[in-house]
Every structure is written in C-alpha cells, then in structure tokens.
Design an enzyme around this catalytic site. Structure first.
Site, mmCIF file in Angstrom:
data_model
loop_
_atom_site.group_PDB
_atom_site.id
_atom_site.type_symbol
_atom_site.label_atom_id
_atom_site.label_comp_id
_atom_site.label_asym_id
_atom_site.label_seq_id
_atom_site.Cartn_x
_atom_site.Cartn_y
_atom_site.Cartn_z
ATOM 1 N N SER A 163 0.549 -1.277 -0.056
ATOM 2 C CA SER A 163 -0.070 -0.151 0.178
ATOM 3 C C SER A 163 0.896 1.232 -0.032
ATOM 4 C CB SER A 163 -0.988 0.019 1.161
ATOM 5 O OG SER A 163 -2.139 -0.748 0.980
ATOM 6 N N VAL A 164 2.178 1.247 0.020
ATOM 7 C CA VAL A 164 3.050 2.348 -0.280
ATOM 8 C C VAL A 164 2.672 2.784 -1.672
ATOM 9 C CG1 VAL A 164 5.340 3.103 -0.618
ATOM 10 C CG2 VAL A 164 4.618 1.673 1.573
#
Lengths: 447, 447
Positions: A163-164
């Site tokens: 999710s970065v």
C-alpha cells in the site's frame, strides 16, 4: 491469515497479490503464536524456495499450487511478483543514476526504544528481525546513514511496496491538484462519466484523496459475501472461467460500487479509492499511473532501477498496491517528498503538493476509524500524518512497508518487510517508537 | 498464419508467445497478399491499440480475447510481452550505462540493392517499411552510423528478440565450453540425468549447439498431433485446466521428447534444443540463463536497460525465444561478439567462444535442411553462419529480428521487426542483400 471457506481457496490462489495489500487496518494488537517461524527460520534463502533447476517440487512457488502469498512462501514472493504475474514497467529512463551519498553510522543499531504497550526496552537492531525486515535505509540530511538487506532483497533487487503504492498514486494526484490540472472539488462522476452511477459519482476528488468516501465495500475475508472477492476476481489478470460474468477490470469493478453512508464523514481505508484515483489521474493527464510516475518522478530522481506495477486483464496498473521497486529508489522518493519537490538541485513539482499532504486530512473523520497506534492522526493525499511533535508523516504498506518522513529530524526511513501478520497493528508497536528514537538520536547528533 | 482446427484456437490464445518463435524456417519464398496491411497501415499507434483509459473494447489487447500475437495486434505485442505474461529480469546492474558513440550517416538511406529473386532495385530506406521494421541500428567500427525506430518501439523501449534469444543462450553455452566448464563432447544425459531416457540422452552438447539432434518434434501448426502443441501447453505459465495431465514445465516436456533419426546427421531447427541447452547451462553454472546472461553480459556491457525473459509455470526462462531487450543493448551485444569478447576495453570471455561460432557448424548437415536463402550456410553455437565473402554470421528471429555481424566491414546490424509472415523466408530477400550493400558502402567509406 483468517481461515477461509473452502470454496474461496481456489479464488484466492489466483487473485493475489491484490489481496493483503489493503490491510493497514485499524486492528487491535496482534501477537504471533510461538509456533510461527522467526525471521531467521523463515528466511527464503534458508528455506530454499525456487533454488535448483528445477527446484524440488515442495520448494516451487508457482503453478499449479499458486498459493504464493501464504507465509512463509510470501517472504520469497515479495521480491518476485513479476515472475508470477503480468506487469507494467515504471521506466527510470536511460540516463546515469545519481548515486546516493553515504555517511553510515553503525551506532544506530544500538539506539534503544520501548515498544508500544510493552515494558522491555529493545534495540534498533533487534527490531529488524522482530519485524521480518527485508530492506531498510535511513537518510539523514540527505545522506545514507543506515542501509540493511535481508531475506529475498539486496541492493539490486525490487520488493513489493504494497500500500505504499497508494502514496505514490496520491502524490501524483496532489501534484496534479497543485498544478491546477485537477480540481479537488470536482465530482468524480464529472471526470469519469463511467462512474456517475456508482458510489463514486457524487464524491469529490478530495474525498478520494482522503478516503472519506461512503462505499459499500468490505475487506472481511472471512465473509464470503464481502465485496473484496468480486474486486479480486475483477482485478485478476489471468483468464476468467467460462462461467464468469462479473466485472473483468478495475474500471468495470469500480462502476459497480454501491454507496454506504455519507461521503466526507468517516475515514475508511479502502483500496478502491486509490484505484478510482488512478483512473482520475489517467483521464486527467492522458497517462497511466505507470507512465506518469515514470515521467514525473522515476526518470527525474536519478533512480537506479525501473519499478513495475502488476496489472489487470487489460493492462491497467494496480494503483492501490501494485508497485515493486528498489529500496534506494524508494529512498530517493522519500527525500524528494521531504524536500517538498526538490531533488538533486531540481524542482520537480510545486511545494504545495507536499504541503497539503503534511497538513493532513480531517482528524475527526480519522479518529472515528479507531486506529489504536495512530491516535490523533489523519490521512491525506494517500499518506498518513502522525501529527506528532516532529510532524512525521508516512506511506504505509501491509506486512511492514513504509516511507517514514520526519521533517524535524530531516530523516527519511524506507522499509520493506514481509511480516507474517497482514496488519500494521502487528509491527507498529516495535516500529513507530523505533523511528522516533532514531529521529531523536539523529537530532542530537546533528550539527 | 495457417488456419487452425477450431479446437486448438483456445490453446493458441494462451500459449503465445511460445508459438511463432521457432520459425526461422526453411520455407520457400512467401509474398504477402495485397490485402495485408502495409507497415504504415498496421502501425500500432495509428491503429490505437491500448490507447485510452480504458481502451475501446475493440482496441484492447488482453483478456478475454488474448489472441495477441495475430497480425496486426502483434505489432503492439512485440513491445509489451511483460504486460501479458509473467517474466524474469535480466538485470543491467546499478552502474551508469556506457553511452554509445555516434557518427550518423544519413546517406545509408540511399544505398541501393536488388532483392533476392527480384529485378527492381530497392533503397535501404524503402526496405524498412517493406520489412515492418520497428527498430534498426548499425554500428560501424564501433560507432553508431544509423539508428531508426518505428511502430511500437523507441530508444527507451524493449522488443521481443524471438529466436535471437537462442543466440544469447548459445553464446553462454560457447563461453562455458571455451572456459572448460562445459565439455561439448559430454552426453546431455550425463549432465542431466532427467533427460537420460529422452531423445536428448545420448546427444552431445555440441549436437545441441549445432541443432543436429534427431528429435521427433514437429512444429507444423496445421497438424493437431504435432508435438508443438504439447510443448506449448507445457510452457504456458498460466494455470492449467483441471483435466490437464501433461508436462507442466519446459523441463518436464523435454524429458518426453522421443528420438527420430540419428544425431549428428541433419540440421533440424528445433527450439527445444535451446531449451535443453538452457537447462544444461543452468545445471553446469548453477545459474539460470537470465541470471548468467546478467552476470556475464548485461551487467558488463554498459547496458542502458534491463532485459527480461518470459517464463514457464515454475519460473524457468524461455531459453529458446523469451528475451525482450532494448535495441541499443542488443547492439552492444553485437559489438561484443564482433570483438570476440572485448567491449569498452574489457575482455568478458575467451575469444575462442566466438571463434567457434564464426567457424560455423557442419555445412553438409545444414545443406540437407534446404534453406533457400542461406546456401552454403551453417549453424553453430545457435548462430547462423552465412560463409559469404565477408564471413558474416547472424542471430536470427522470426518476424525479422536479427543481429547481423560482418567482420570484414567491421559492421553490426541489429534489427527488431514485426513482419506479418512468421518466416524469415518472407523478409530475407529484401534484407540479406541490403545488409551486404551497406557493408560494401561502409567498406568503401572506411579509412
């Protein structure tokens, strides 16, 4: 991982890595059973995954047993998504990389901190294996003071950012807003008529960027009716079963999302917001997220390696979680954001793009979501603001990925990890106070 | 493309690009029907494949209609294999690329030649569209004298090398032989016990390198019983149907190959020889073909881009045809081979490796195979020797790919193309004499 009904297992086999990307979830603390392999025990080199020609059958990660995101296999997979799935390149261009400068400080290993909710102090060094770290780099005042690789990763490897990725997509969105190309007050349905009749239709771009949309979307994997299953099936780039009649792409899935609650009231961490934002960005800029991330960022930060995104069946990059990249290149992005758009003496975008992220989002809406380890925090531009004394803010990915930026300490920490628990609630207690302790160490040391 | 029985179409959809790689075949001349789109008409940008978010449904190249290697879609696909299939990186490493030096000469466009079997002279420039060229670069005495991009390719793009891949695998094989790590007299079955009972078992490494093995293996796509179908199914990285019980990897397929005729008698251009050689290389060196090509070549030629290979269901790189790479990097490899192992002032491998390739293979065995446009030629180390006055030799891939090396003219031509006909017999007539004409032009001009 929660136990799944048997009928969903086969779906699961072919739909990762879409799954597991979304959980940076508001969970309570989770501790590992004592029978879960340690970082050393689960080291993918030690376990011998994919070694040999061919690998021993019980050491293959691939078809037909494609359950490649289960622990401990996952500790190999996070460095090898492209070998399992179609992907799209984020080109670094053809120029020479701009080398990072080094001022390594081994004493960081001895920095002590106390984990959240704990009593026993822990050293920075001990926190690495505690959190199944595959790569960690610290920049202080623009110089590398710490660099570490383990597990499947080395300096020339790439790792799933999970999710970065959202924060990369969000940064592109904030750049377009700051440059005036994208109106954050605009309704998503006006930009994307295809979404006019979905829950996104009457949400604003800002609500996407802050994830305060009201969407009927559950990522509860124990619920066979949770929307995540239809999302995963749609996102899967592999051929669908003949009987399949659902949506076949990210875009088609997004058009089916139904409303739940009001927009703008509560922070709800739902990956589909980022996929919708990726679509808004593509329609607005005329470039896919991969292409725009290349032209605006990757080609201009002196990157050493190309990155890549996983894609759906029509080549749409997974804007909500599909990026893999090198650790040092993620550090370059972190430094660029710390510097509010400047790197290697060049301004790549208006400072306002980062200022908005640092400002943070609606704290009340965030508080309602109940993140135990991020009290007083908020979310904006797909970055998490801690609103602590140092003004720290972060990109956060499941299993322990982060770009943690501390403007006060002029510090950037980038981290890739493969923690067995798919929730940052499992690694935050021995991570967030560790970051703070290193920041304080660097501040004391700084000229 | 030959018309296929309906039941095989669905297989075809999911098994490319394995198919079509193999044909550098001994066909008779094939000319295009007048209703086949020209290079300009079939330009993928003009046709709009995969443009827009999402692309119009009739402009999608992906699932569920994955017939992505049919002309003219194929003209897009050759630059985008990774977006459709799992792949494995050939890393360039992290160092700065070594720029090529330029001495461009536009007059090359006006060099005239007469196509084989024709009467009308043709200009070099006209030959580009005649052959659906996507990229072409000429090095003379180590300098770039000509560089051209069209269709899906630009200087920062990558293109399928098709069977030029074989010459990369063959080069690695000849390097190991020249260094004494691999005995070319050794039996394949002694190196790979898994192949002892197959047709490969009592073939020598040299017979693999020269493709003079006697194998029951047909690539006749009009024959539903041709072995190519089982090969394609085995090579396919996507999940197999539940009913599937055949081999699931390149390695498993190779173990099933039956003998036909004697080894060492006749040249038979069969891709599975290269896949077997790739396995020999991996077992001998302890590295996959992707890894060895990276460590021995790509990381040491000053490459600008990573390359990649398509893979099977357990990550085995397709040694017989799976490479995609940048045009300039292929030129660097060509220059390295012209220089017999030296590039940028460094020797990367013994000159003997290239000397053996230039020497060529058994000409009589080659003549028996009946290549109309390569009279007097031979095949060695997975390279084609023309045995012409200039001592030219070449890597050759279906649809018009080449690395053509003329030692007399100190010239390297690298070419990517997407010719509609899957046989070099269709493009050789307006290619081989064009190469010779440019060589003579450069020789005349040379100091």
């Amino acid at each position: 991982m929660p136990r799944l009904p048997r009928r969903f297992i086969s779906v699961l086999l072919f739909t990762l890595p879409v799954i597991l990307v979304a959980w940076a979830a508001p969970a309570t603390a989770q501790s590992l059973n004592s029978d879960v392999l340690t970082a050393e025990e689960s080291d993918p080199n030690r376990l011998g995954w994919m070694q040999g020609f061919p690998p021993a059958s019980e050491r293959v990660i691939g078809q037909p047993d494609a359950n490649y995101f289960s622990f401990p296999k996952m500790r190999w997979t996070v460095c090898h998504f492209r070998e399992l799935l179609p992907t799209k390149q984020v080109s670094r261009g053809l120029a020479a990389p701009v080398p990072l400068t080094y001022a390594l400080d081994d004493a960081i290993n001895d920095v002590m901190f106390t984990p959240l909710g704990g009593n026993e102090p822990m050293s920075w060094q001990a926190s690495l294996n505690e959190n199944y770290i595959d790569g960690l780099l610290i920049l202080h005042q623009g110089q590398v003071v710490y660099e570490y690789y383990a597990g499947c990763l080395d300096e020339a490897g790439k790792h799933g950012a999970m999710s970065v990725t959202k924060s990369m997509t969000g940064l592109l969105g904030e750049i377009l807003v700051a440059e005036g190309a994208l109106d954050e007050e605009a309704l998503v349905g006006d930009i994307l008529p295809e979404l006019a009749d979905s829950a996104f239709g009457n949400a604003t771009v800002q609500q996407l960027l802050e994830m305060t949309t009201g969407l009927a979307y559950s990522e509860d994997y124990s619920d066979p009716n949770a929307e995540i299953w239809a999302y995963n099936a749609a996102a899967n780039p592999l051929p669908k079963p003949e009987s399949y009649s659902g949506p076949r792409t990210y875009y088609e899935y997004l058009a089916t999302v139904q409303p739940e609650g009001e927009h703008g009231q509560v922070f709800g961490y739902k990956t589909i917001n980022t996929d919708a934002l990726g679509w808004v960005i593509a329609r607005t800029s005329g470039e896919s997220v991969t292409s725009l991330l290349s032209s605006r960022i990757w080609q201009r930060i002196g990157a050493e390696q190309d990155g890549y995104f996983t894609v759906d069946s029509i080549g749409t990059p997974f804007a909500g979680g599909g990026l893999s990249a090198g650790l040092r290149d993620m550090a370059r992005v972190g430094q660029l954001v710390l510097n509010e758009g400047v790197i290697n003496g060049e301004r790549l975008f208006p400072a306002a793009a980062v200022e908005r992220i640092r400002q943070g989002g609606d704290r009340q809406a965030f508080a309602a979501a109940g993140y135990r380890y991020l009290p007083g925090g908020s979310y904006r531009g797909m970055w998490w603001s801690l609103h602590n004394e140092h003004g720290a803010f972060a990109a956060r990915g499941v299993h322990g990925q982060t770009i943690y930026i501390d403007p006060t300490a002029e510090m950037v920490i980038v981290r890739f990890a493969s923690h067995p628990v798919a929730s940052n609630a499992a690694n935050d207690p021995s991570s967030l106070p560790a970051y703070q302790a290193v920041a304080e160490y660097l501040l004391e040391k700084a000229p």
